[in-house]
Scaffold this motif. Structure first.
Motif, mmCIF file in Angstrom:
data_model
loop_
_atom_site.group_PDB
_atom_site.id
_atom_site.type_symbol
_atom_site.label_atom_id
_atom_site.label_comp_id
_atom_site.label_asym_id
_atom_site.label_seq_id
_atom_site.Cartn_x
_atom_site.Cartn_y
_atom_site.Cartn_z
ATOM 1 N N TRP A 88 0.832 -1.209 0.000
ATOM 2 C CA TRP A 88 0.000 0.000 0.000
ATOM 3 C C TRP A 88 0.866 1.258 0.000
ATOM 4 C CZ3 TRP A 88 -4.981 0.343 -1.050
ATOM 5 C CH2 TRP A 88 -5.674 1.524 -0.745
ATOM 6 N N TYR A 89 1.912 1.243 0.799
ATOM 7 C CA TYR A 89 2.796 2.406 0.875
ATOM 8 C C TYR A 89 3.548 2.603 -0.445
ATOM 9 C CZ TYR A 89 6.231 5.702 2.779
ATOM 10 O OH TYR A 89 7.012 6.797 3.016
ATOM 11 N N LEU A 90 3.983 1.519 -1.053
ATOM 12 C CA LEU A 90 4.649 1.614 -2.354
ATOM 13 C C LEU A 90 3.705 2.161 -3.421
ATOM 14 C CD1 LEU A 90 6.714 -1.715 -2.395
ATOM 15 C CD2 LEU A 90 7.582 0.608 -2.090
ATOM 16 N N LEU A 91 2.430 1.761 -3.349
ATOM 17 C CA LEU A 91 1.426 2.270 -4.288
ATOM 18 C C LEU A 91 1.192 3.768 -4.068
ATOM 19 C CD1 LEU A 91 -0.524 1.407 -6.551
ATOM 20 C CD2 LEU A 91 -2.253 0.990 -4.792
ATOM 21 N N ILE A 92 1.167 4.183 -2.802
ATOM 22 C CA ILE A 92 1.032 5.613 -2.494
ATOM 23 C C ILE A 92 2.204 6.394 -3.097
ATOM 24 C CG2 ILE A 92 1.177 7.311 -0.614
ATOM 25 C CD1 ILE A 92 -0.465 5.373 1.096
ATOM 26 N N LEU A 93 3.416 5.884 -2.895
ATOM 27 C CA LEU A 93 4.600 6.556 -3.442
ATOM 28 C C LEU A 93 4.549 6.615 -4.961
ATOM 29 C CD1 LEU A 93 7.416 4.983 -1.194
ATOM 30 C CD2 LEU A 93 6.400 7.245 -0.973
ATOM 31 N N LEU A 94 4.179 5.495 -5.585
ATOM 32 C CA LEU A 94 4.143 5.432 -7.049
ATOM 33 C C LEU A 94 3.129 6.413 -7.627
ATOM 34 C CD1 LEU A 94 4.901 4.060 -9.745
ATOM 35 C CD2 LEU A 94 3.089 2.384 -9.283
ATOM 36 N N CYS A 95 1.906 6.397 -7.083
ATOM 37 C CA CYS A 95 0.843 7.247 -7.634
ATOM 38 C C CYS A 95 1.155 8.731 -7.442
ATOM 39 C CB CYS A 95 -0.489 6.898 -6.981
ATOM 40 S SG CYS A 95 -1.100 5.263 -7.398
ATOM 41 N N ASN A 96 1.607 9.099 -6.262
ATOM 42 C CA ASN A 96 1.878 10.514 -5.996
ATOM 43 C C ASN A 96 3.088 11.016 -6.768
ATOM 44 O OD1 ASN A 96 0.028 11.697 -3.720
ATOM 45 N ND2 ASN A 96 0.472 9.615 -3.065
ATOM 46 N N PHE A 97 4.152 10.211 -6.842
ATOM 47 C CA PHE A 97 5.324 10.633 -7.615
ATOM 48 C C PHE A 97 4.992 10.732 -9.101
ATOM 49 C CE2 PHE A 97 8.314 9.409 -4.088
ATOM 50 C CZ PHE A 97 8.945 10.642 -4.012
ATOM 51 N N THR A 98 4.123 9.839 -9.589
ATOM 52 C CA THR A 98 3.728 9.886 -11.004
ATOM 53 C C THR A 98 3.035 11.193 -11.335
ATOM 54 O OG1 THR A 98 3.485 7.474 -11.083
ATOM 55 C CG2 THR A 98 2.378 8.748 -12.806
ATOM 56 N N LEU A 125 2.979 12.727 0.447
ATOM 57 C CA LEU A 125 4.271 12.072 0.693
ATOM 58 C C LEU A 125 4.868 12.525 2.016
ATOM 59 C CD1 LEU A 125 5.830 12.365 -2.879
ATOM 60 C CD2 LEU A 125 4.785 10.344 -1.850
ATOM 61 N N TYR A 126 4.719 13.796 2.309
ATOM 62 C CA TYR A 126 5.237 14.356 3.566
ATOM 63 C C TYR A 126 4.531 13.747 4.780
ATOM 64 C CZ TYR A 126 5.329 17.959 7.277
ATOM 65 O OH TYR A 126 5.417 18.625 8.473
ATOM 66 N N GLY A 127 3.208 13.667 4.729
ATOM 67 C CA GLY A 127 2.453 13.152 5.870
ATOM 68 C C GLY A 127 2.644 11.663 6.102
ATOM 69 N N THR A 128 2.625 10.886 5.020
ATOM 70 C CA THR A 128 2.757 9.427 5.173
ATOM 71 C C THR A 128 4.164 9.021 5.607
ATOM 72 O OG1 THR A 128 3.182 9.267 2.785
ATOM 73 C CG2 THR A 128 0.920 8.876 3.539
ATOM 74 N N ALA A 129 5.170 9.853 5.304
ATOM 75 C CA ALA A 129 6.544 9.529 5.723
ATOM 76 C C ALA A 129 6.694 9.518 7.235
ATOM 77 C CB ALA A 129 7.521 10.537 5.109
ATOM 78 N N ALA A 130 5.803 10.216 7.942
ATOM 79 C CA ALA A 130 5.869 10.244 9.407
ATOM 80 C C ALA A 130 5.211 9.027 10.042
ATOM 81 C CB ALA A 130 5.201 11.510 9.942
ATOM 82 N N PHE A 131 4.455 8.253 9.247
ATOM 83 C CA PHE A 131 3.730 7.121 9.837
ATOM 84 C C PHE A 131 4.215 5.769 9.317
ATOM 85 C CE2 PHE A 131 0.262 4.037 9.220
ATOM 86 C CZ PHE A 131 0.051 3.699 10.538
ATOM 87 N N TYR A 132 4.236 5.582 7.994
ATOM 88 C CA TYR A 132 4.435 4.240 7.440
ATOM 89 C C TYR A 132 5.773 3.601 7.800
ATOM 90 C CZ TYR A 132 0.091 4.277 4.812
ATOM 91 O OH TYR A 132 -1.237 4.273 4.482
ATOM 92 N N PRO A 133 6.913 4.272 7.671
ATOM 93 C CA PRO A 133 8.179 3.612 8.048
ATOM 94 C C PRO A 133 8.194 3.147 9.504
ATOM 95 C CG PRO A 133 8.619 5.574 6.751
ATOM 96 C CD PRO A 133 7.156 5.603 7.067
ATOM 97 N N LYS A 134 7.715 3.990 10.410
ATOM 98 C CA LYS A 134 7.672 3.618 11.830
ATOM 99 C C LYS A 134 6.699 2.469 12.060
ATOM 100 C CE LYS A 134 8.351 4.133 16.323
ATOM 101 N NZ LYS A 134 7.721 2.900 16.782
ATOM 102 N N PHE A 135 5.542 2.512 11.406
ATOM 103 C CA PHE A 135 4.535 1.466 11.571
ATOM 104 C C PHE A 135 5.063 0.120 11.051
ATOM 105 C CE2 PHE A 135 0.692 -0.703 9.772
ATOM 106 C CZ PHE A 135 0.135 -1.064 10.984
ATOM 107 N N LEU A 136 5.734 0.138 9.906
ATOM 108 C CA LEU A 136 6.296 -1.097 9.357
ATOM 109 C C LEU A 136 7.391 -1.653 10.264
ATOM 110 C CD1 LEU A 136 6.491 -0.055 5.591
ATOM 111 C CD2 LEU A 136 4.949 -1.745 6.600
ATOM 112 N N TYR A 137 8.181 -0.776 10.838
ATOM 113 C CA TYR A 137 9.214 -1.220 11.787
ATOM 114 C C TYR A 137 8.572 -1.859 13.021
ATOM 115 C CZ TYR A 137 12.950 -0.967 15.256
ATOM 116 O OH TYR A 137 13.859 -1.272 16.243
#
Length: 366
Positions: A88-98, A125-137
């Motif tokens: 899901w996070y990779l899809l968020i990154l892909l769609c927003n960067f596209t 991208l800014y908001g999700t960077a504060a949650f997803y990496p920590k949540f996955l860890y």
């Protein structure tokens, strides 16, 4: 009662009057010493008690680590959740960067509406960077903890992102209102300078509001370190306070009213838009193409944020943990992926540019 050695000293005196006078003097001195000794003992006890209390309060207020207990009931499925969340996070990154690269590389898309959309994707991208990496860890870690400083940073980033979302959607509503209701004035009103000022406002106002909130939160004396969510949140930290949170509550309510006031402004602008678009077929087509995605994005963000606000403040602990997690994470899961998808699919110029890039790459490969 006087000690034995003082009685013996009095008896050795010959004069009865001297005996009485000397006895009364010694008795006074003895009692004075006794009272002073008792006072000293009591004073030492009080001082020790105050020192212990101060030390205890210092230990309580010096919380350096928070425990995030939102994952306690999902440890059995954590690898499955980790896999789906990663995708899901990779899809968020892909769609927003596209969408960001499509707008940045195509000069024909350097218009106010597309620049605001680009800002929406950057903010995601800014908001999700504060949650997803920590949540996955945390999903792979046996201990779900976060430092005090990390908690404050997470609160700041996540909620500035949400506020920036609402501000950007409000400005996009104004942009559509001018474009459809007053097309002859559009280019004179929405100049490049004004667009830059609007984007700057979308970031500076949330930064200022959350800086105040985080500052007030850091002043609280905390009596606990357990946060019953998957991430740090202002009200969850305030609930741990031993001191008064009245100022925090008042400031929080003011900010909520201000940002939900943005939604009222958007609704009022869309009422005028609908009245204008009903007149002609071209107006209805414009509304469906550019305004409908915006309405869907706004509805999604507003409902998700309402869930989070009401759950944080008035949610019941009797609700299942999975439901509480969903209500808390809705605005971090749905809007970041929905915004680029509905705009990318619905807005013809972005769709054509992205498809053109894909087919161009495929032709180059063959």
């Amino acid at each position: 009662m006087m000690p034995l050695y003082i009685n013996m000293l009095i008896c050795s005196l010959e004069n009865m009057q001297s005996k009485a006078h000397f006895a009364s003097t010694l008795l006074f001195i003895y009692r004075l010493q006794h009272i002073s000794l008792s006072s000293l003992i009591i004073w030492n006890c009080i001082a020790f008690s105050n020192e212990s209390d101060n030390k205890m309060m210092e230990d309580v207020s010096n919380v350096s680590v928070f425990t995030l207990s939102g994952l306690n009931e999902t440890t059995e499925n954590r690898y499955i959740i980790f896999a789906w969340t990663t995708l899901w996070y990779l899809l968020i990154l892909l769609c927003n960067f596209t969408v960001i690269f499509a707008i940045a590389l195509d000069r024909g898309l350097h218009e106010p509406m597309y620049l605001f959309l680009c800002n929406l994707c950057v903010n995601a991208l800014y908001g999700t960077a504060a949650f997803y990496p920590k949540f996955l860890y945390d999903l792979l870690s046996p201990l779900h903890v976060i430092s005090y400083v990390g908690c404050m940073i997470q609160i700041f980033v996540i909620y500035t992102s949400v506020m920036c979302d609402l501000s950007t959607l409000t400005i996009m509503a104004y942009d559509r209102y001018v474009a459809i209701c007053k097309p002859l004035e559009y280019h004179s009103r929405m100049t490049n300078q004004k667009v830059m000022k609007c984007i700057l406002f979308c970031w500076t106002a949330p930064f200022f509001c959350m800086a105040v909130v985080v500052f007030l939160t850091t002043r609280l004396t905390l009596c606990g370190s357990n946060i019953g969510k998957l991430y740090c949140e202002t009200w969850a930290v305030a609930k741990l306070a031993c001191s008064s949170t009245t100022v925090n509550n008042v400031v929080g309510q003011i900010i909520i009213v201000i940002y939900f006031g943005h939604a009222v402004m958007i609704v009022s602008s869309y009422v005028k838009l609908i009245k204008t678009c009903r007149i002609s077929k071209e107006g209805r087509h414009k509304f469906m193409q550019t305004c409908l995605p915006h309405l869907i994005a706004l509805f999604n963000v507003a409902v998700a944020l309402l869930f989070d606000v009401f759950y944080s403040r008035y949610g019941s602990a009797s609700l299942p943990q999975s439901l509480r997690n969903f209500l808390a994470l809705d605005f971090l899961f749905i809007p970041p992926i929905l915004n680029p998808l509905i705009y990318g699919l619905q807005l013809t110029r972005i769709r054509r540019y992205v498809l053109g890039l894909c087919f161009k790459n495929n032709v180059g490969l063959t």
